[in-house]
Each structure stands twice: as structure tokens, then as C-alpha cells.
Design a protein around this motif. Structure first.
Motif, PDB file in Angstrom:
ATOM      1  N   PRO A 142      35.129 -25.306-143.962  1.00  0.00           N
ATOM      2  CA  PRO A 142      35.588 -23.992-144.414  1.00  0.00           C
ATOM      3  C   PRO A 142      34.441 -23.015-144.648  1.00  0.00           C
ATOM      4  CG  PRO A 142      36.775 -25.726-145.564  1.00  0.00           C
ATOM      5  CD  PRO A 142      35.686 -26.396-144.785  1.00  0.00           C
ATOM      6  N   GLN A 143      33.305 -23.532-145.134  1.00  0.00           N
ATOM      7  CA  GLN A 143      32.166 -22.652-145.399  1.00  0.00           C
ATOM      8  C   GLN A 143      31.594 -22.081-144.107  1.00  0.00           C
ATOM      9  OE1 GLN A 143      32.550 -25.711-146.620  1.00  0.00           O
ATOM     10  NE2 GLN A 143      32.678 -25.463-148.832  1.00  0.00           N
ATOM     11  N   SER A 144      31.601 -22.878-143.023  1.00  0.00           N
ATOM     12  CA  SER A 144      31.126 -22.373-141.738  1.00  0.00           C
ATOM     13  C   SER A 144      32.034 -21.254-141.240  1.00  0.00           C
ATOM     14  CB  SER A 144      31.073 -23.509-140.711  1.00  0.00           C
ATOM     15  OG  SER A 144      30.108 -24.476-141.072  1.00  0.00           O
ATOM     16  N   HIS A 145      33.328 -21.426-141.408  1.00  0.00           N
ATOM     17  CA  HIS A 145      34.273 -20.380-141.022  1.00  0.00           C
ATOM     18  C   HIS A 145      34.083 -19.140-141.886  1.00  0.00           C
ATOM     19  CE1 HIS A 145      36.537 -22.586-138.041  1.00  0.00           C
ATOM     20  NE2 HIS A 145      36.665 -23.618-138.860  1.00  0.00           N
ATOM     21  N   ALA A 146      33.758 -19.340-143.155  1.00  0.00           N
ATOM     22  CA  ALA A 146      33.548 -18.211-144.051  1.00  0.00           C
ATOM     23  C   ALA A 146      32.334 -17.396-143.624  1.00  0.00           C
ATOM     24  CB  ALA A 146      33.379 -18.700-145.485  1.00  0.00           C
ATOM     25  N   MET A 147      31.292 -18.083-143.151  1.00  0.00           N
ATOM     26  CA  MET A 147      30.115 -17.368-142.673  1.00  0.00           C
ATOM     27  C   MET A 147      30.450 -16.551-141.425  1.00  0.00           C
ATOM     28  SD  MET A 147      26.362 -18.804-141.525  1.00  0.00           S
ATOM     29  CE  MET A 147      26.179 -19.748-143.035  1.00  0.00           C
ATOM     30  N   HIS A 148      31.219 -17.156-140.538  1.00  0.00           N
ATOM     31  CA  HIS A 148      31.650 -16.456-139.335  1.00  0.00           C
ATOM     32  C   HIS A 148      32.459 -15.218-139.718  1.00  0.00           C
ATOM     33  CE1 HIS A 148      34.203 -15.550-135.858  1.00  0.00           C
ATOM     34  NE2 HIS A 148      33.267 -16.111-135.113  1.00  0.00           N
ATOM     35  N   GLU A 149      33.324 -15.358-140.722  1.00  0.00           N
ATOM     36  CA  GLU A 149      34.135 -14.236-141.175  1.00  0.00           C
ATOM     37  C   GLU A 149      33.280 -13.141-141.791  1.00  0.00           C
ATOM     38  OE1 GLU A 149      37.367 -13.538-140.759  1.00  0.00           O
ATOM     39  OE2 GLU A 149      37.286 -15.264-139.406  1.00  0.00           O
ATOM     40  N   LEU A 150      32.153 -13.521-142.359  1.00  0.00           N
ATOM     41  CA  LEU A 150      31.261 -12.528-142.945  1.00  0.00           C
ATOM     42  C   LEU A 150      30.682 -11.614-141.858  1.00  0.00           C
ATOM     43  CD1 LEU A 150      29.996 -11.506-145.529  1.00  0.00           C
ATOM     44  CD2 LEU A 150      28.180 -13.216-145.278  1.00  0.00           C
ATOM     45  N   PHE A 151      30.347 -12.195-140.708  1.00  0.00           N
ATOM     46  CA  PHE A 151      29.892 -11.376-139.585  1.00  0.00           C
ATOM     47  C   PHE A 151      31.031 -10.472-139.097  1.00  0.00           C
ATOM     48  CE2 PHE A 151      26.737 -14.893-138.994  1.00  0.00           C
ATOM     49  CZ  PHE A 151      25.597 -14.122-139.188  1.00  0.00           C
ATOM     50  N   THR A 152      32.227 -11.030-139.014  1.00  0.00           N
ATOM     51  CA  THR A 152      33.381 -10.249-138.581  1.00  0.00           C
ATOM     52  C   THR A 152      33.620  -9.076-139.529  1.00  0.00           C
ATOM     53  OG1 THR A 152      34.426 -12.212-137.621  1.00  0.00           O
ATOM     54  CG2 THR A 152      35.853 -10.338-138.085  1.00  0.00           C
ATOM     55  N   GLU A 153      33.507  -9.349-140.805  1.00  0.00           N
ATOM     56  CA  GLU A 153      33.714  -8.307-141.823  1.00  0.00           C
ATOM     57  C   GLU A 153      32.730  -7.158-141.649  1.00  0.00           C
ATOM     58  OE1 GLU A 153      32.744  -7.971-146.564  1.00  0.00           O
ATOM     59  OE2 GLU A 153      33.702  -9.813-145.846  1.00  0.00           O
ATOM     60  N   GLN A 154      31.460  -7.483-141.407  1.00  0.00           N
ATOM     61  CA  GLN A 154      30.453  -6.428-141.263  1.00  0.00           C
ATOM     62  C   GLN A 154      30.660  -5.609-139.990  1.00  0.00           C
ATOM     63  OE1 GLN A 154      28.497  -5.481-143.642  1.00  0.00           O
ATOM     64  NE2 GLN A 154      29.273  -7.166-144.902  1.00  0.00           N
ATOM     65  N   LEU A 155      31.075  -6.243-138.918  1.00  0.00           N
ATOM     66  CA  LEU A 155      31.353  -5.494-137.686  1.00  0.00           C
ATOM     67  C   LEU A 155      32.571  -4.596-137.870  1.00  0.00           C
ATOM     68  CD1 LEU A 155      30.725  -8.129-134.854  1.00  0.00           C
ATOM     69  CD2 LEU A 155      29.195  -6.352-135.690  1.00  0.00           C
ATOM     70  N   THR A 156      33.572  -5.100-138.571  1.00  0.00           N
ATOM     71  CA  THR A 156      34.775  -4.302-138.830  1.00  0.00           C
ATOM     72  C   THR A 156      34.433  -3.061-139.655  1.00  0.00           C
ATOM     73  OG1 THR A 156      36.167  -6.289-138.771  1.00  0.00           O
ATOM     74  CG2 THR A 156      37.083  -4.340-139.838  1.00  0.00           C
ATOM     75  N   LEU A 157      33.599  -3.245-140.665  1.00  0.00           N
ATOM     76  CA  LEU A 157      33.181  -2.115-141.491  1.00  0.00           C
ATOM     77  C   LEU A 157      32.382  -1.105-140.669  1.00  0.00           C
ATOM     78  CD1 LEU A 157      32.139  -3.991-144.769  1.00  0.00           C
ATOM     79  CD2 LEU A 157      34.108  -2.489-144.450  1.00  0.00           C
ATOM     80  N   ALA A 158      31.575  -1.608-139.726  1.00  0.00           N
ATOM     81  CA  ALA A 158      30.792  -0.711-138.876  1.00  0.00           C
ATOM     82  C   ALA A 158      31.699   0.135-137.992  1.00  0.00           C
ATOM     83  CB  ALA A 158      29.818  -1.518-138.019  1.00  0.00           C
ATOM     84  N   VAL A 159      32.790  -0.462-137.525  1.00  0.00           N
ATOM     85  CA  VAL A 159      33.767   0.299-136.744  1.00  0.00           C
ATOM     86  C   VAL A 159      34.409   1.365-137.623  1.00  0.00           C
ATOM     87  CG1 VAL A 159      35.972   0.182-135.536  1.00  0.00           C
ATOM     88  CG2 VAL A 159      34.238  -1.563-135.117  1.00  0.00           C
ATOM     89  N   GLU A 160      34.757   0.999-138.853  1.00  0.00           N
ATOM     90  CA  GLU A 160      35.382   1.954-139.768  1.00  0.00           C
ATOM     91  C   GLU A 160      34.440   3.099-140.118  1.00  0.00           C
ATOM     92  OE1 GLU A 160      36.615  -0.385-143.081  1.00  0.00           O
ATOM     93  OE2 GLU A 160      38.232  -1.395-141.981  1.00  0.00           O
ATOM     94  N   ARG A 161      33.140   2.814-140.170  1.00  0.00           N
ATOM     95  CA  ARG A 161      32.158   3.870-140.468  1.00  0.00           C
ATOM     96  C   ARG A 161      31.855   4.727-139.243  1.00  0.00           C
ATOM     97  NH1 ARG A 161      29.422  -0.497-143.180  1.00  0.00           N
ATOM     98  NH2 ARG A 161      28.026  -0.668-141.375  1.00  0.00           N
ATOM     99  N   GLY A 162      32.323   4.289-138.099  1.00  0.00           N
ATOM    100  CA  GLY A 162      32.072   5.036-136.883  1.00  0.00           C
ATOM    101  C   GLY A 162      30.790   4.678-136.172  1.00  0.00           C
ATOM    102  N   GLU A 163      30.100   3.604-136.636  1.00  0.00           N
ATOM    103  CA  GLU A 163      28.864   3.172-135.979  1.00  0.00           C
ATOM    104  C   GLU A 163      29.158   2.467-134.657  1.00  0.00           C
ATOM    105  OE1 GLU A 163      25.614   1.478-138.440  1.00  0.00           O
ATOM    106  OE2 GLU A 163      27.152   1.451-140.004  1.00  0.00           O
ATOM    107  N   LEU A 164      30.244   1.700-134.647  1.00  0.00           N
ATOM    108  CA  LEU A 164      30.650   0.978-133.445  1.00  0.00           C
ATOM    109  C   LEU A 164      31.989   1.530-132.965  1.00  0.00           C
ATOM    110  CD1 LEU A 164      29.837  -2.712-134.499  1.00  0.00           C
ATOM    111  CD2 LEU A 164      28.347  -1.076-133.338  1.00  0.00           C
ATOM    112  N   GLY A 165      32.228   1.430-131.661  1.00  0.00           N
ATOM    113  CA  GLY A 165      33.469   1.928-131.099  1.00  0.00           C
ATOM    114  C   GLY A 165      34.638   1.001-131.383  1.00  0.00           C
ATOM    115  N   GLN A 166      35.823   1.516-131.240  1.00  0.00           N
ATOM    116  CA  GLN A 166      37.027   0.730-131.475  1.00  0.00           C
ATOM    117  C   GLN A 166      37.132  -0.441-130.499  1.00  0.00           C
ATOM    118  OE1 GLN A 166      39.225   0.979-133.880  1.00  0.00           O
ATOM    119  NE2 GLN A 166      38.415   2.820-134.860  1.00  0.00           N
TER     120      GLN A 166
END
Length: 216
Positions: A142-166
């Protein structure tokens, strides 16, 4: 008037305190884990035996087996504890970053710094992660999946901030970031790379993995 015991406040049920037996079991587990961590670091996964771990903890092998199924169960518990602490360190590092690239680099750096001081244990974890029996268990913890989700979370936030495209393909890129993060450990463990060298490599990896996802 109904009597309210000292252990009850405003209708709340009192918290049940652990029994003496439960406390003793917790203390035993803590001693075993501490001894096992030291021996895995000194002798590696294969070199540390249950008999040695029990002796280092000052107890019988029976006491060890009363708390853990086998050596792999013991090792996976240590790795789970470390991964939980590691994820928290990476999350704290992410909060200090400015922009997605800097955030990801700080996350990578926090991870490498976490294990740099305990490379022997990281070496043992690396060997176990590729073992046929225990490797999948460790990689799918579960901890390995949580780390993977942490990367996903940061990319999602970057999309919301407009740094990355949809169309940033977050799921794929987060998996690639996770793989890139893990891929640098052999250099640290077996080739003695410094933190600066690891960060320089990570910076290049992150830049390449984000290429094409940035908004023009």
C-alpha cells in the motif's frame, strides 16, 4: 444524578486503554524490529537470520515467531514503516517547491536523502524487491501505491494551476516518474553516487518526462 466517571466526558465513551499483555506485545515487536533493522543493515537480508535477530533482541526465536510469520514478514514490516516515513518526507518537500518541476525534484531529492544515511538497508530492500517471492509483495505494498499516488497528485495540481495541459496523460507520466525515481537507486547503492549527482540525473529525467505536457 447519574454519576460520570473520570474516564467519561460529555457523553463520550472512554478510550479503552491497552492491557498489560498488549503493551508487552508491542514492546516485544519494537525490540525485534529494532534488532532486525540493525542486522539487515549490517549483514543484508540473506545474511541476517531469525536466530541472530532473536539473540540481538534478547529473546528466543519462539518469541520472534509469535509476532512475525517469518523473516520476510519481519523485513516487509520494516520497509512499510520506512515507506510511510519516506512518503511524509516527500510530501513535506513538495510543499516547499515552486512549480511542478521544482516540486518533483524536491520530492526525488527528499527520497534519496532519506536512504542515503542507511544505504545498507536500501541495498537489502533492493535485493528483496527483485526476489520472485517477496518482490511483488514489496512493490505492491500500500505504501508503494501511496507514493505513486503522490506523483499523480502533484501532476493533477499542475494541470489545475495551468502549468500542464489537460492532455498531460497524468496516469502514464506519474508511473514513469515513479519508475524513474526508483531507477536511480542502483547508482546510489552500488556506485556510490552523491546526492548532487542523483539530483542532477533526476532533474534531467523530470525535464524529459514533462516535455510535451507543458502548456505552450
Amino acid at each position: 444524578m447519574k454519576h460520570i466517571s473520570p474516564n467519561q466526558v460529555a457523553g463520550e465513551t472512554a478510550v479503552k486503554m491497552p492491557t498489560r499483555r498488549a503493551l508487552a506485545k508491542q514492546q516485544t515487536r519494537a525490540k525485534v524490529l529494532s534488532a532486525a533493522r540493525r542486522l539487515f543493515s549490517e549483514h543484508g537480508y540473506e545474511g541476517a537470520t531469525i536466530r541472530d535477530i532473536a539473540a540481538a533482541a534478547g529473546m528466543s526465536t519462539g518469541a520472534v515467531f509469535a509476532n512475525f510469520n517469518d523473516k520476510s514478514d519481519l523485513f516487509l514490516e520494516i520497509m512499510a514503516q520506512d515507506l510511510t516515513a519516506l512518503i511524509e518526507a516527500m510530501r513535506e518537500a513538495a510543499a516547499k517547491g515552486r512549480g511542478v518541476e521544482d516540486i518533483l525534484l524536491k520530492m526525488f531529492a527528499a527520497g534519496y536523502a532519506f536512504y542515503k544515511s542507511q544505504l545498507p538497508l536500501a541495498r537489502a530492500a533492493f535485493s528483496v524487491s527483485w526476489a520472485p517471492q517477496d518482490g511483488p509483495v514489496l512493490r505492491n505494498a500500500p505504501q508503494s501505491h501511496a507514493m505513486h499516488e503522490l506523483f499523480t497528485e502533484q501532476l493533477t495540481l499542475a494541470v489545475e494551476r495551468g502549468e500542464l495541459g489537460q492532455e498531460a496523460e497524468i496516469k502514464l507520466r506519474s508511473q514513469m516518474l515513479f519508475d524513474a525515481y526508483l531507477s536511480n537507486y542502483p547508482q546510489a547503492i552500488f556506485e556510490g553516487w552523491s546526492l548532487d549527482a542523483l539530483q542532477a540525473r533526476a532533474r534531467d529525467q523530470i525535464r524529459i518526462l514533462l516535455a510535451g505536457a507543458r502548456r505552450g
